[in-house]
Design a protein around this motif. Structure first.
Motif, PDB file in Angstrom:
ATOM      1  N   GLY A  79      -6.348   7.911  -2.960  1.00 36.42           N
ATOM      2  CA  GLY A  79      -5.234   7.680  -1.866  1.00 36.42           C
ATOM      3  C   GLY A  79      -6.032   7.772  -0.363  1.00 36.42           C
ATOM      4  O   GLY A  79      -5.512   6.779   0.383  1.00 36.42           O
ATOM      5  N   HIS A  98       0.773  -1.147   0.010  1.00 37.35           N
ATOM      6  CA  HIS A  98       0.101  -0.073   0.098  1.00 37.35           C
ATOM      7  C   HIS A  98       0.917   1.329   0.023  1.00 37.35           C
ATOM      8  O   HIS A  98       0.558   2.471  -0.620  1.00 37.35           O
ATOM      9  CB  HIS A  98      -1.048  -0.005   1.237  1.00 37.35           C
ATOM     10  CG  HIS A  98      -2.247  -0.990   0.793  1.00 37.35           C
ATOM     11  ND1 HIS A  98      -2.068  -2.233   0.995  1.00 37.35           N
ATOM     12  CD2 HIS A  98      -3.351  -0.533   0.749  1.00 37.35           C
ATOM     13  CE1 HIS A  98      -3.388  -2.898   0.605  1.00 37.35           C
ATOM     14  NE2 HIS A  98      -4.080  -1.949   0.530  1.00 37.35           N
ATOM     15  N   LEU A 147       0.963   4.273  -2.712  1.00 34.78           N
ATOM     16  CA  LEU A 147       0.602   5.753  -2.477  1.00 34.78           C
ATOM     17  C   LEU A 147       1.690   6.505  -3.204  1.00 34.78           C
ATOM     18  O   LEU A 147       1.626   7.616  -3.558  1.00 34.78           O
ATOM     19  CB  LEU A 147       0.540   5.900  -0.801  1.00 34.78           C
ATOM     20  CG  LEU A 147      -0.841   5.407  -0.380  1.00 34.78           C
ATOM     21  CD1 LEU A 147      -0.500   5.483   1.374  1.00 34.78           C
ATOM     22  CD2 LEU A 147      -1.841   6.322  -0.650  1.00 34.78           C
ATOM     23  N   LEU A 159       0.997   7.087  -6.473  1.00 35.29           N
ATOM     24  CA  LEU A 159      -0.138   7.888  -6.761  1.00 35.29           C
ATOM     25  C   LEU A 159       0.485   9.194  -6.638  1.00 35.29           C
ATOM     26  O   LEU A 159       0.049  10.259  -7.845  1.00 35.29           O
ATOM     27  CB  LEU A 159      -1.081   7.585  -5.895  1.00 35.29           C
ATOM     28  CG  LEU A 159      -2.572   8.044  -6.141  1.00 35.29           C
ATOM     29  CD1 LEU A 159      -3.228   7.653  -7.300  1.00 35.29           C
ATOM     30  CD2 LEU A 159      -3.605   7.755  -4.963  1.00 35.29           C
ATOM     31  N   ALA A 160       1.296   9.554  -5.671  1.00 34.48           N
ATOM     32  CA  ALA A 160       1.911  10.956  -5.778  1.00 34.48           C
ATOM     33  C   ALA A 160       2.551  11.255  -6.875  1.00 34.48           C
ATOM     34  O   ALA A 160       2.573  12.470  -7.404  1.00 34.48           O
ATOM     35  CB  ALA A 160       2.749  10.981  -4.377  1.00 34.48           C
ATOM     36  N   ALA A 174      -7.315  10.895  -7.691  1.00 34.09           N
ATOM     37  CA  ALA A 174      -6.191  10.451  -6.962  1.00 34.09           C
ATOM     38  C   ALA A 174      -6.419  10.770  -5.369  1.00 34.09           C
ATOM     39  O   ALA A 174      -5.879   9.933  -4.565  1.00 34.09           O
ATOM     40  CB  ALA A 174      -4.990  11.469  -7.500  1.00 34.09           C
ATOM     41  N   VAL A 175      -6.920  11.787  -5.161  1.00 34.10           N
ATOM     42  CA  VAL A 175      -7.060  11.983  -3.646  1.00 34.10           C
ATOM     43  C   VAL A 175      -8.040  10.978  -3.122  1.00 34.10           C
ATOM     44  O   VAL A 175      -8.064  10.458  -1.965  1.00 34.10           O
ATOM     45  CB  VAL A 175      -7.761  13.401  -3.314  1.00 34.10           C
ATOM     46  CG1 VAL A 175      -8.381  13.716  -1.897  1.00 34.10           C
ATOM     47  CG2 VAL A 175      -6.988  14.568  -3.711  1.00 34.10           C
ATOM     48  N   PHE A 221      -6.402   4.076   0.084  1.00 31.92           N
ATOM     49  CA  PHE A 221      -5.247   3.423   0.535  1.00 31.92           C
ATOM     50  C   PHE A 221      -4.705   3.568   1.836  1.00 31.92           C
ATOM     51  O   PHE A 221      -4.421   2.704   2.647  1.00 31.92           O
ATOM     52  CB  PHE A 221      -4.192   3.572  -0.555  1.00 31.92           C
ATOM     53  CG  PHE A 221      -4.195   2.438  -1.540  1.00 31.92           C
ATOM     54  CD1 PHE A 221      -3.336   1.355  -1.871  1.00 31.92           C
ATOM     55  CD2 PHE A 221      -5.290   2.656  -2.702  1.00 31.92           C
ATOM     56  CE1 PHE A 221      -3.475   0.617  -2.996  1.00 31.92           C
ATOM     57  CE2 PHE A 221      -5.357   1.831  -3.753  1.00 31.92           C
ATOM     58  CZ  PHE A 221      -4.435   0.731  -3.893  1.00 31.92           C
ATOM     59  N   VAL A 222      -5.117   4.900   2.171  1.00 32.60           N
ATOM     60  CA  VAL A 222      -4.752   5.418   3.675  1.00 32.60           C
ATOM     61  C   VAL A 222      -5.631   4.520   4.563  1.00 32.60           C
ATOM     62  O   VAL A 222      -5.205   4.043   5.624  1.00 32.60           O
ATOM     63  CB  VAL A 222      -4.858   6.735   3.806  1.00 32.60           C
ATOM     64  CG1 VAL A 222      -4.801   7.087   5.331  1.00 32.60           C
ATOM     65  CG2 VAL A 222      -3.855   7.675   3.072  1.00 32.60           C
ATOM     66  N   THR A 227      -6.626  14.777 -10.311  1.00 38.10           N
ATOM     67  CA  THR A 227      -6.263  15.094  -9.049  1.00 38.10           C
ATOM     68  C   THR A 227      -7.317  14.802  -7.850  1.00 38.10           C
ATOM     69  O   THR A 227      -6.825  13.990  -6.657  1.00 38.10           O
ATOM     70  CB  THR A 227      -5.799  16.531  -8.784  1.00 38.10           C
ATOM     71  OG1 THR A 227      -4.804  16.828  -9.578  1.00 38.10           O
ATOM     72  CG2 THR A 227      -5.089  16.690  -7.540  1.00 38.10           C
TER      73      THR A 227
END
Length: 195
Positions: free
Chosen positions: A83, A41, A45, A48-49, A79-80, A86-87, A76
């Motif tokens: 993200g 994960h 991440l 993704l960044a 992606a947030v 995944f967080v 974007t």
């Protein structure tokens, strides 16, 4: 500092690493929690960044027009959302002793109103839409090959057939983005000029 060329290469590589770690971590028929879950994960991440960095560079290369700017912000936003997913996965992995505990915690999180559509269902799709629009614009300007949008679309859809195909999607992105990380399109990415 990550350069444009590095971002276009490293993002698919980290995505592929996530896919491979996911496959290896599931060989015992149980995914997470544990080091493989967390490492995989974290790789995604990081990817993704770097993909977001790539979106910004593609927008510049596409001429910073209305469509490319909308695609950048759409991608974007996606992606947030991705993200956040995944967080959540990472936190659930850290807080759970076994897969059963993870599943219970996932249900509780996904039962929160708005989380399922924003973070799991609709939100992440925006990333792939924004990326595809920008790739289409770069192909139209001949910065990317004419078949690059097809590869990017395939990369976004092959995991739908099975998440074990994520490394295949990463390879497709490596091929599609080759002119950007090999330096063939360096001038265009920096200046926004057409080929």
């Amino acid at each position: 500092m990550i350069t444009s060329r590095t971002a276009f290469l490293a993002a698919p590589v980290l995505m592929g690493a996530y896919g491979l770690i996911r496959i290896l971590g599931g060989l015992d028929d149980s995914r997470g929690p544990g080091p493989a879950w967390s490492l995989g994960h974290l790789c995604f991440l990081g990817a993704l960044a770097l993909f977001v960095r790539g979106l910004a560079d593609m927008r510049t290369a596409a001429g910073r027009g209305g469509l490319s700017t909308t695609a950048l912000w759409t991608g974007t936003a996606g992606a947030v959302a991705l993200g956040a997913q995944f967080v959540i996965d990472l936190v659930v992995g850290f807080l759970s002793a076994d897969r059963g505990a993870m599943d219970e915690l996932f249900v509780r999180i996904q039962d929160v109103p708005g989380v399922l559509p924003a973070v799991y269902d609709f939100g992440p799709l925006l990333f792939f839409v924004g990326q595809l629009v920008l790739v289409c614009q770069l192909a139209k300007r001949r910065i990317l090959k004419p078949w690059a949008p097809v590869l990017v679309l395939m990369a976004a859809t092959v995991p739908l057939a099975g998440k074990d195909l994520i490394p295949v999607g990463a390879l497709l992105l490596l091929v599609a983005f080759a002119p950007l990380y090999r330096g063939v399109a360096t001038v265009e990415v920096k200046t926004g000029a057409t080929a």
